[in-house]
Write a protein that holds these residues in place. Structure first.
Motif, PDB file in Angstrom:
ATOM      1  N   SER A  82      -4.979   4.021  13.259  1.00  0.00           N
ATOM      2  CA  SER A  82      -4.130   3.789  12.082  1.00  0.00           C
ATOM      3  C   SER A  82      -5.035   3.580  10.874  1.00  0.00           C
ATOM      4  O   SER A  82      -5.782   2.592  10.818  1.00  0.00           O
ATOM      5  CB  SER A  82      -3.239   2.564  12.289  1.00  0.00           C
ATOM      6  OG  SER A  82      -2.406   2.740  13.413  1.00  0.00           O
ATOM      7  N   ARG A  83      -4.952   4.504   9.913  1.00  0.00           N
ATOM      8  CA  ARG A  83      -5.909   4.519   8.806  1.00  0.00           C
ATOM      9  C   ARG A  83      -5.240   4.204   7.474  1.00  0.00           C
ATOM     10  O   ARG A  83      -4.162   4.702   7.168  1.00  0.00           O
ATOM     11  CB  ARG A  83      -6.568   5.889   8.713  1.00  0.00           C
ATOM     12  CG  ARG A  83      -7.406   6.239   9.931  1.00  0.00           C
ATOM     13  CD  ARG A  83      -8.024   7.615   9.810  1.00  0.00           C
ATOM     14  NE  ARG A  83      -8.873   7.910  10.953  1.00  0.00           N
ATOM     15  CZ  ARG A  83      -9.506   9.060  11.121  1.00  0.00           C
ATOM     16  NH1 ARG A  83      -9.371  10.022  10.222  1.00  0.00           N
ATOM     17  NH2 ARG A  83     -10.260   9.262  12.189  1.00  0.00           N
ATOM     18  N   SER A  84      -5.908   3.367   6.717  1.00  0.00           N
ATOM     19  CA  SER A  84      -5.473   3.051   5.364  1.00  0.00           C
ATOM     20  C   SER A  84      -6.717   2.873   4.508  1.00  0.00           C
ATOM     21  O   SER A  84      -7.858   2.917   5.003  1.00  0.00           O
ATOM     22  CB  SER A  84      -4.645   1.768   5.349  1.00  0.00           C
ATOM     23  OG  SER A  84      -5.457   0.649   5.672  1.00  0.00           O
ATOM     24  N   GLU A 243      -1.134   7.088   9.712  1.00  0.00           N
ATOM     25  CA  GLU A 243      -1.141   6.054   8.686  1.00  0.00           C
ATOM     26  C   GLU A 243      -0.693   4.735   9.288  1.00  0.00           C
ATOM     27  O   GLU A 243      -0.164   4.682  10.408  1.00  0.00           O
ATOM     28  CB  GLU A 243      -0.204   6.447   7.546  1.00  0.00           C
ATOM     29  CG  GLU A 243       1.253   6.597   7.984  1.00  0.00           C
ATOM     30  CD  GLU A 243       2.189   6.951   6.848  1.00  0.00           C
ATOM     31  OE1 GLU A 243       1.889   6.635   5.684  1.00  0.00           O
ATOM     32  OE2 GLU A 243       3.252   7.543   7.132  1.00  0.00           O
ATOM     33  N   ALA A 244      -0.863   3.644   8.551  1.00  0.00           N
ATOM     34  CA  ALA A 244      -0.432   2.343   9.047  1.00  0.00           C
ATOM     35  C   ALA A 244       1.087   2.224   9.056  1.00  0.00           C
ATOM     36  O   ALA A 244       1.671   1.568   9.923  1.00  0.00           O
ATOM     37  CB  ALA A 244      -1.042   1.237   8.183  1.00  0.00           C
ATOM     38  N   ARG A 345       1.790   6.545  -0.185  1.00  0.00           N
ATOM     39  CA  ARG A 345       1.415   7.056   1.130  1.00  0.00           C
ATOM     40  C   ARG A 345       0.782   8.435   1.024  1.00  0.00           C
ATOM     41  O   ARG A 345      -0.204   8.744   1.703  1.00  0.00           O
ATOM     42  CB  ARG A 345       2.633   7.090   2.044  1.00  0.00           C
ATOM     43  CG  ARG A 345       3.139   5.712   2.447  1.00  0.00           C
ATOM     44  CD  ARG A 345       4.526   5.775   3.082  1.00  0.00           C
ATOM     45  NE  ARG A 345       4.510   6.530   4.322  1.00  0.00           N
ATOM     46  CZ  ARG A 345       5.607   6.976   4.918  1.00  0.00           C
ATOM     47  NH1 ARG A 345       6.794   6.777   4.370  1.00  0.00           N
ATOM     48  NH2 ARG A 345       5.509   7.634   6.059  1.00  0.00           N
ATOM     49  N   ASN A 348      -2.948   8.394   0.143  1.00  0.00           N
ATOM     50  CA  ASN A 348      -3.876   7.720   1.055  1.00  0.00           C
ATOM     51  C   ASN A 348      -5.099   8.601   1.326  1.00  0.00           C
ATOM     52  O   ASN A 348      -5.011   9.615   2.022  1.00  0.00           O
ATOM     53  CB  ASN A 348      -3.144   7.409   2.371  1.00  0.00           C
ATOM     54  CG  ASN A 348      -4.006   6.669   3.377  1.00  0.00           C
ATOM     55  OD1 ASN A 348      -5.180   6.417   3.144  1.00  0.00           O
ATOM     56  ND2 ASN A 348      -3.412   6.317   4.506  1.00  0.00           N
TER      57      ASN A 348
END
Length: 441
Positions: A82-84, A243-244, A345, A348
């Motif tokens: 989970s990438r942010s 995504e987170a 979003r 990102n």
């Protein structure tokens, strides 16, 4: 070294808090791609970690053996990154027990669907996997083919009825408007034509709840797998990145038991329609517009396209001024805040979501993503400049020759786009893509 149950995990990696070997399989999932692994399987894994039991997943690939080759040597295990902008969180997911490749072992698929422990059949087969004709009806000729999900369901229904077993909850998790009712209608049409003796059983014993699913899941790259391997100390061929943010809204209409998904973030509601419509017309509609406009302007990724000052205002207007007014929001559903969150979003930078991935299957996606909004405004005598720009970009994309056209109607679309009256050939009364919207002459 390949990821396995024996792999020693770093303390930074989240892991299942249940005995995987002790769980029965309660779910069969058709179309086990990256999205399912980052979304529904992750929710199910979290529910079992929270105390639910016997909701293991048997994954089914209706065509390709690729996911089976990724997951089966790893005992079904894989990681979700989970990438942010704040960083990356790595989780090991244990809900998937095995993956079946339908063309290689159709009997095993039917047996899994008909097993007494199976209560839910979920689907992420993409819009084209439902095998619908131009008017949305079942394409019966296609539905009798070897990759048809209806053949497997029909055989499983027959086995369950003969054994006196309960019906199933069939959970479409694809981007179809009113996806539960659509799935129910298509299965009914198949049974009426091919197995009419099962139609009454299906209609009385099975349920098809509507759902809205939302999480951006780009295709995993070799660089992604290398980054995961560096953290794990093992090779994970099934790794997915995302995504987170994650959302799952489900109509509370099940045929039998279900995981307590609501305890781990899902929303069980009476009416999914407002959430589903907002997602299709705002998020998905904006994504498709970004794909075609962005590619034509030289961008490769979503975050690059939304950062382009010539594109971002179009996308914001599409969501706020064109799509949002067409949506009857649920109480407490703030569409303005939703649009703002979507823009964040899309921007990102930690998520390399390729525009060409979003651009595939345009003929299957565009009706619910763009054309219903266009028709809504047309009935009121209004125009949609951003969506009309997106339609023009799709036509330019088809005729340019610069990009692969990955679409079940690719040849017909390219031929129509090359004609002087391309918009009419694509969207007119006798067009390839049917809708209530009529392009201006």
């Amino acid at each position: 070294m390949r990821l396995s149950p024996a792999t020693p995990l770093p303390a930074s990696v989240r892991r299942p808090a249940y005995d995987r070997a002790a769980q029965a399989a309660g779910i069969v999932h058709l179309g086990i791609g990256a999205f399912h692994r980052a979304h529904q399987a992750a929710y199910t894994d979290a529910a079992m970690s929270g105390g639910d039991r016997d909701w293991g997943i048997v994954g089914v690939s209706l065509r390709s053996p690729d996911v089976a080759a990724q997951l089966n040597p790893q005992d079904g295990l894989y990681t979700v990154s989970s990438r942010s902008a704040a960083g990356c969180e790595l989780s090991l997911v244990g809900a998937v027990q095995r993956v079946l490749v339908a063309p290689e072992n159709p009997r095993a698929v039917i047996d899994a669907l008909a097993a007494p422990t199976t209560h839910i059949v979920s689907l992420t087969v993409t819009e084209k996997g439902y095998l619908r004709g131009a008017g949305g009806e079942l394409d019966l000729a296609a539905a009798t083919g070897p990759a048809s999900l209806y053949r497997y369901l029909g055989a499983a229904f027959a086995a369950r009825k003969a054994a006196g077993l309960a019906g199933l909850t069939l959970l479409s998790c694809d981007n179809l408007a009113n996806n539960g009712a659509v799935l129910r209608g298509l299965i009914s049409a198949w049974l009426d034509a091919e197995q009419p003796d099962l139609l009454g059983w299906f209609e009385s014993e099975c349920r098809c709840p509507a759902t809205m699913i939302d999480r951006i899941v780009p295709a995993t790259t070799d660089a992604d797998r290398a980054a995961v391997a560096a953290e794990l100390g093992a090779c994970d061929e099934g790794a997915v990145v995302t995504e987170a943010f994650s959302q799952w809204v489900i109509a509370d209409d099940f045929a039998g038991p279900r995981p307590r998904w609501e305890a781990v973030g899902a929303e069980l509601v009476a009416d999914v329609a407002p959430y589903e419509t907002a997602k299709l017309r705002m998020l998905n509609g904006a994504h498709s517009a970004l794909a075609y406009i962005g590619l034509l302007n030289g961008h490769d990724y979503v975050h690059q396209a939304i950062a382009d000052p010539a594109i971002r205002p179009l996308i914001e207007r599409l969501m706020r001024d064109e799509a949002a007014p067409t949506i009857a929001a649920a109480p407490g559903q703030d569409l303005g805040a939703y649009a703002a969150a979507l823009l964040d979003r899309f921007a990102n930078p930690a998520l390399d979501h390729r525009l060409i991935q979003i651009a595939m299957d345009g003929s299957q996606k565009i009706p619910q993503r763009w054309l219903e909004t266009l028709a809504w405004h047309q009935r009121r005598g209004a125009r949609c400049p951003s969506l009309e720009r997106a339609v023009a970009a799709w036509i330019d994309f088809l005729r340019s020759g610069r990009f692969p056209v990955d679409d079940p109607l690719a040849d017909r679309l390219r031929a129509a786009a090359a004609a002087p009256d391309a918009a009419q050939r694509l969207f007119g009364a006798q067009g390839i893509v049917r809708s209530d919207w009529t392009p201006a002459a």
